[in-house]
Design an enzyme around this catalytic site. Structure first.
Site, PDB file in Angstrom:
ATOM      1  N   HIS A   1      -8.497   3.773   3.811  1.00 43.28           N
ATOM      2  CA  HIS A   1      -8.770   4.402   5.102  1.00 43.28           C
ATOM      3  C   HIS A   1     -10.250   4.472   5.463  1.00 43.28           C
ATOM      4  CE1 HIS A   1      -4.680   5.627   4.393  1.00 43.28           C
ATOM      5  NE2 HIS A   1      -4.624   6.362   5.484  1.00 43.28           N
TER       6      HIS A   1
ATOM      7  N   CYS B   1      -3.809  -0.872  -2.080  1.00 42.93           N
ATOM      8  CA  CYS B   1      -4.093   0.549  -2.295  1.00 42.93           C
ATOM      9  C   CYS B   1      -5.065   0.722  -3.467  1.00 42.93           C
ATOM     10  CB  CYS B   1      -2.775   1.256  -2.618  1.00 42.93           C
ATOM     11  SG  CYS B   1      -2.933   2.997  -2.950  1.00 42.93           S
TER      12      CYS B   1
ATOM     13  N   GLU C   1      -5.767   9.726   9.452  1.00 37.20           N
ATOM     14  CA  GLU C   1      -4.382   9.577   9.932  1.00 37.20           C
ATOM     15  C   GLU C   1      -4.077  10.496  11.108  1.00 37.20           C
ATOM     16  OE1 GLU C   1      -1.344   9.316   7.005  1.00 37.20           O
ATOM     17  OE2 GLU C   1      -2.283   7.567   6.108  1.00 37.20           O
TER      18      GLU C   1
ATOM     19  N   CYS D   1     -11.226   3.314  -0.770  1.00 33.76           N
ATOM     20  CA  CYS D   1      -9.944   3.796  -0.233  1.00 33.76           C
ATOM     21  C   CYS D   1      -9.661   3.030   1.047  1.00 33.76           C
ATOM     22  CB  CYS D   1     -10.031   5.289   0.044  1.00 33.76           C
ATOM     23  SG  CYS D   1      -8.552   5.973   0.802  1.00 33.76           S
TER      24      CYS D   1
ATOM     25  N   ASP E   1       0.864  -1.179   0.000  1.00 34.65           N
ATOM     26  CA  ASP E   1       0.000   0.000   0.000  1.00 34.65           C
ATOM     27  C   ASP E   1       0.901   1.229   0.000  1.00 34.65           C
ATOM     28  OD1 ASP E   1      -2.435   1.567   0.329  1.00 34.65           O
ATOM     29  OD2 ASP E   1      -1.761   1.927   2.371  1.00 34.65           O
ATOM     30  N   SER E   2       0.306   2.368  -0.278  1.00 28.82           N
ATOM     31  CA  SER E   2       1.058   3.615  -0.245  1.00 28.82           C
ATOM     32  C   SER E   2       1.538   3.946   1.161  1.00 28.82           C
ATOM     33  CB  SER E   2       0.177   4.747  -0.765  1.00 28.82           C
ATOM     34  OG  SER E   2      -1.030   4.792  -0.036  1.00 28.82           O
TER      35      SER E   2
HETATM   36  N1  DGL Z   1      -4.008   3.878   0.114  1.00 26.80           N
HETATM   37  C1  DGL Z   1      -4.649   4.948  -0.621  1.00 26.80           C
HETATM   38  C2  DGL Z   1      -5.901   4.410  -1.309  1.00 26.80           C
HETATM   39  O1  DGL Z   1      -6.447   3.393  -0.956  1.00 26.80           O
HETATM   40  C3  DGL Z   1      -5.000   6.111   0.274  1.00 26.80           C
HETATM   41  C4  DGL Z   1      -3.810   6.903   0.739  1.00 26.80           C
HETATM   42  C5  DGL Z   1      -3.069   7.579  -0.379  1.00 26.80           C
HETATM   43  O2  DGL Z   1      -3.584   8.552  -0.965  1.00 26.80           O
HETATM   44  O3  DGL Z   1      -1.987   7.131  -0.675  1.00 26.80           O
HETATM   45  O4  DGL Z   1      -6.348   5.013  -2.259  1.00 26.80           O
END
Ligand code: DGL
Length: 266
Positions: A184, A71, A150, A182, A8-9
């Site tokens: 989060h 992600c 976050e 997403c 993931d990012s």
């Molecule tokens: N993990 C990213 C997503 O699911 C969210 C966080 C980011 O913007 O990197 O889109």
């Protein structure tokens, strides 16, 4: 035993790890959170493709048998493009989420929320269209949700106000199903429910992707069905200093992580 590689990012992909661990308790998992370069959601296509390739190459060096792009942003922008360069099966979160939404909607009006980059690609929309062209899809980017989660915002009013604003077009479109597109957003389920109304069906991609990984591993005959749990490994790698990751991990994962490794791979 080969592991499932997940990237993931940043930290959000732990919502996917949580589900994978629940549905596939005997699988080893190697996680990579690209915390040095997060967020992806505000970046351009070519940058996200490059980051995705680099993350996959890192995981391949960990000798994994299957890769999950947790992600949504990387999945929607890069999955189809990068998939053809690798032999290892790679799965993203978009198709599983879209499939589930098509299955559960009753009024054939589906909403999608995600980062700006995810919404710009209309990846969920095209998957849904492919499955059922009669479904009307309404999409909205919710760029403040990631930082709010976050930051650990306990001030419910800020989140509620942001959600009320962002979700307006979805209420207006009278969607009965909403894809949380997403990593989060599962953490915002209560607020989103409050804004959208009790009857809204929330589709959590993490849940769906875990069951698809399970099915795919079973189909290939590489699913671990039983082994001593003490031998099951969960390895967490990040690209920035682990401090923030360690502090936030429990919220996404449901339990504390005590070992996180900082890696340099680019
Ligand atoms: N993990 C990213 C997503 O699911 C969210 C966080 C980011 O913007 O990197 O889109």
């Amino acid at each position: 035993v080969k592991a499932i590689g997940v990237f993931d990012s940043g930290i959000g992909g732990l919502t996917v790890v949580k589900e994978l661990a629940r549905q596939l308790p005997y699988e080893d998992i190697v996680y990579l959170g690209d915390t040095a370069r997060v967020p992806y959601g505000t970046k351009s296509e070519s940058t996200i493709v490059r980051f995705t390739l680099e993350n996959i190459l890192f995981l391949l060096r960990q000798d994994v048998k299957f890769i999950v792009i947790a992600c949504n942003t990387a999945s929607s922008i890069a999955l189809e493009l990068v998939k053809k360069y690798f032999q290892i099966p790679i799965i993203g979160v978009i198709k599983p989420g879209a499939k589930q939404a098509v299955r559960v909607t009753r009024n054939k009006r589906v909403g999608v929320i995600g980062t700006a980059a995810t919404i710009r690609t209309a990846a969920y929309e095209s998957q849904i269209r492919r499955l059922d062209p009669s479904i009307k899809v309404t999409s909205c980017a919710c760029p403040l949700f990631v930082p709010l989660v976050e930051e650990g915002q306990r001030n419910q009013k800020i989140i509620f106000d942001a959600a009320s604003q962002y979700l307006k077009p979805l209420k207006k479109a009278r969607v009965d199903t909403l894809i949380l597109g997403c990593t989060h957003y599962p953490l915002l389920k209560p607020v989103i429910k409050k804004v959208m109304g009790r009857d809204i069906i929330l589709v959590d991609s993490a849940l769906q992707v875990a069951s698809e990984v399970r099915a795919a591993l079973a189909a290939e005959g590489i699913l671990n069905v039983k082994r001593p749990l003490k031998n099951v490994k969960r390895i967490f790698n990040v690209t920035d200093e682990p401090r923030t990751f360690l502090a936030l991990a429990e919220r996404f994962l449901g339990y504390t992580v005590n070992k996180v490794k900082k890696v340099d791979y680019v």
